[in-house]
Every structure is written in structure tokens, then in C-alpha cells.
Design an enzyme around this catalytic site. Sequence first.
Site, PDB file in Angstrom:
ATOM      1  NE  ARG A 227      11.644   2.639  58.270  1.00  0.00           N
ATOM      2  CZ  ARG A 227      11.075   3.384  57.624  1.00  0.00           C
ATOM      3  NH1 ARG A 227      11.401   4.625  57.533  1.00  0.00           N
ATOM      4  NH2 ARG A 227       9.646   3.218  57.049  1.00  0.00           N
TER       5      ARG A 227
ATOM      6  CE  LYS B  38       7.126  13.097  51.102  1.00  0.00           C
ATOM      7  NZ  LYS B  38       5.675  13.041  50.939  1.00  0.00           N
TER       8      LYS B  38
END
Length: 517
Positions: free
Chosen positions: A307, A131
Amino acid sequence: MSAASKKAVLPADVRPFTKVLVANRGEIALRVIRACREMGLRSVAVYSDADARAPHVREADEAVHIGAAPATESYLLGDRIIDAAKRVGAEAIHPGYGFLSEREWFSRAVRDAGLVFIGPPPEAIAAMGSKTAARQLAGKARVPIVPGTTEGLADAAEARTIAERFGYPVLLKAAAGGGGKGMRVVHKPEDMESALDTARREAKNAFGDDSVYVEKYIVGPRHVEIQVLADAHGRCVSLGERECSVQRRHQKMIEEAPSPAVSPELRREMGDTAVRMAAAAGYRNAGTCEFLLDRDGKFYFLEMNTRLQVEHPVTELVTGIDLVQWQLRVAMGEPIPESFEPLTPRGWAIECRITSEDPNNGFLPSTGRVSFLRVPAGPGVRWDGGIEIGSEVGLFYDPMLAKLIVWGPDRNSAVDRMHRALLELTVDGIETSRDFHLRVMEDDEFRRGAIEIQWLERRLASLTTPRPPADVARVAAIAGALLAERDRSARRPNGGVAARNAEEPAWLRAARSEGIR
Ligand code: MV4
């Protein structure tokens, strides 16, 4: 540019293929198999001991057994899956979601084995894996992030200094995190020390990395995400937003497209932002940028999911674009058509995740054999399911059994249509989230679109019916209700046969599950 020279600039891991191994199970394996069949590609399923009779195994052109029931001994064994692909002559691997889909090493191992990975290159997965790294990249790409730090904290004193600058409350987040693990809200300086300790411990346990950083805590935001699609020719497009605020403990329950909170201008702005982020990561494939959208209409990039997502069908229904087919096409090197932009969503789509959980019992996972299944149908209804009559639902895998997705010309008709479709749905043998979804479709706040990330947890009590203890008084109440129902049934025009699709009263469901009827 000639066709030949265009071909020459394609990356080495992008090329046509005719046979695809689907490295997943359940509804998403079926979804990919269907796309393959429509495109004239051969499909290969993989399966564990628990899935020998699963629908995805039957529907694929071929199937390979890969191991024991636990995912760690089957669906997570990347090397074994790559070996299976080579053995059966599959030239490409589609990972679905979950399992191996966002593992950098798997994307690389597939490429190194000389196969096409139907997903992003490993470098793009890595760029979004941390992150703090993603926040640094966002800074370079002029993508707005929540005010806070972009590097791990040294200690609580540093955290307090930073918190003073941004103002309390702040949120401590694991740098390696995702899905809410290692997150702690801090309201005042005195609480910083213990919150940081807890966040570090959770982060260490979950990700093997105790690095934690600070963000300003945004109160009452929505979770809005942007679907992107990037090809191997440097083209990346935004396919609009999904509203995913209806979630419980970081598990989404209901998603919709578009979002009731997003105007055409905001859609363009968020879409351009998501495309900048994907481009900065060198992205290829379908992907999703997650944002918090605050009450003032300001948005902040959170993370990118590298994804295909569970909720991709709502985007498909309002754009008319088959995302799984396009994943396959861009993996083969096909360019994204000009016609995908500019995007105007058509109508409204809603998805309910049908899980084997008992909402009236704290969403406790339910197991058993599906003894009866009636799947909703009719106008605007889509069922992406992984179960059938006879399926054994155990505890080895995710409790999501199916997704019920509807389309309507506007939000109200989509909500009404979802309610109608849920009434048609019958699953016997296990508890499911169906009744809970019916309650949500009836809820006036949901119907107004007045939802944010805390909405469901605040509203849970009125959307579920806690099951009372089994005692004599309750058995008596059920008996009384049964007698009353018999009287009512006798007066029905169809001769007392209660319609199978009528919503069952709570007492009758309770009685059934106790084996009383
Ligand atoms: C936040 C936030 C409020 N302020 N960050 C939760 C999971 C992770 N992806 C990010 N999350 C949040 N980050 C700031 N600065 C609130 C959440 C959050 C949340 C976000 C999206 C969807 C559901 C959520 C549920 C609780 C908290």
C-alpha cells in the site's frame, strides 16, 4: 513495438479513468483528493456519521455517506463502498492506508465490479500476506532473510532443535503476523515451551491462525524500508530508503529519508533487492519492502507493505516524485519514465506524526474539540493534516491527526527546521505529541543519528515529563511559577505579551490542562 500493440498487453484491470472514489478519511483522504485535483480527475469522498463535517468531505468534488461512526460500520464496509462508487459513476477506488488497503478480497471485489483498484492486484497482496510464504518467495528471488525457518513449527522440541542450530536468542513469530503481534524472544531452551504457547495464543487471537515459526533474533538493528514503484509494463523501480527506527510499540513516530546509516552502495544493493522481491510477487503500484539493518551493515527482508505508507512524503521530498500521482498513473497504464533511475536523494526530509496522545501520560489517547490551531509554514515545511479548528477528536479512529514534514539541504538543517516548525505548531483543546517531538529534535543521540528500533523506548523517560499528582503542593508550585512568569513578562520588550509561538514551559501546559489558567 507500436503504441497499439503496447496497449493490447495491458492487464484488463488497468485503464484510464476520470473519477476516483477515495475509500478513506483524514489526512490521507485529503492527500489523494489533492492529487486527483492536480491531475484533473474528479474525486468522491466517503464519510461516516462522525465525519459529516470533516475536511475531506468538503474538499472532494462529491461525498457519499456510508454508515455509522465505527469503522466496522463504515470505512471497512467494502461492498457498500463499491456500491457507492458504481452509483456515483466513479471508475476507480483509492484505498489510502489502513482500512481496506491491504485486504486481498477488496482488491479482488473492486476488480470483479469492473472498477480500477489503485493498488496491487489481489494475487500480489496474497503473496505477501503470509510471512512464511513471503520468506519462501524471498528465497527464490535471492532476497536475504533473517536465518530461520520458512514453515510453521510442529512443537517446542522442534523449535529448540532449530534454535540450537542458529544460536540463542531466537524470535518466535506468527506466520500470519505483522506489526509485532504474536512475537516472543526466547533466550534459553527452558523458556521455549511457554513462549511458544503464548505466541500461538496471541497469533490465534489476532489472526485466527496459530502457525508460528522461528528466526534468529537480531539485536539492536535499524528499521530501514525501501520505496518501490511498479507499473503495468513490467517495470519496477526503487525510490530509495526511509529510516523508521523511531517507533514505540510498533507505532512509528518519526521517519526520515535518506537513512543516516545507508551509503550510496548499500542503497543500490537494498534497492535492487526490493525490486527483485516486488517483481517476484507480480507487484504493481507503490509498495514498500521493510528490512532490518544490523550493526554490521547486513540487511534482511522482513515484509512487504502492499500500500501507500503514512511516511511516503519524506520520499517525495527527497526524490521530487509525487507518489500518489504515480499510483494513479500506473493504475491507468502509464509507464514509469526512464528518468526515475538511477536515484540520488536530494537533501534530507523528516516527518513527525502529530497524534492526539499525551506523551506525559503514557501516550494516553486524548479527545475533545480542536479550539485553536496554528499550522506551521515557511521554507521547507509541509503539513499533511486532517483536522481544522472545530474538529471533534474522538476514539473511533486512529489518533494520528496530521503529519508535519520538513525538507532541508542536509540532516542537521532538517532537524533544526523541524524544531522551528514544531515551535510554530499550536493545537489547543486536545493533548498532542508536539512537545515530545520537540524533545526528540533537541536530543543529542537523535541529532547524531544514533538511533535503532529500541532507541525510543530506552530514551522515553528523558523525552517526557511525567505529570505529578494534583495536590496542594503542586497547585502552590504552579501559583508560584505563574507569579514569576508575570514578573518576567512585565520586563519583556513587547509589553508583557508572551509570544504565542514560544515553547510553553511544562508547568504552564500542566496548569492549562488543569483549567487553572
Ligand atoms: C525482528 C526483530 C529482531 N530480529 N526479527 C517487529 C514487527 C515485525 N514487522 C518485525 N519486527 C521485528 N522483527 C528478528 N529476527 C525485531 C523486530 C522489531 C521491530 C522491527 C521493526 C521496527 C520496529 C521493531 C520493534 C521491535 C521489534
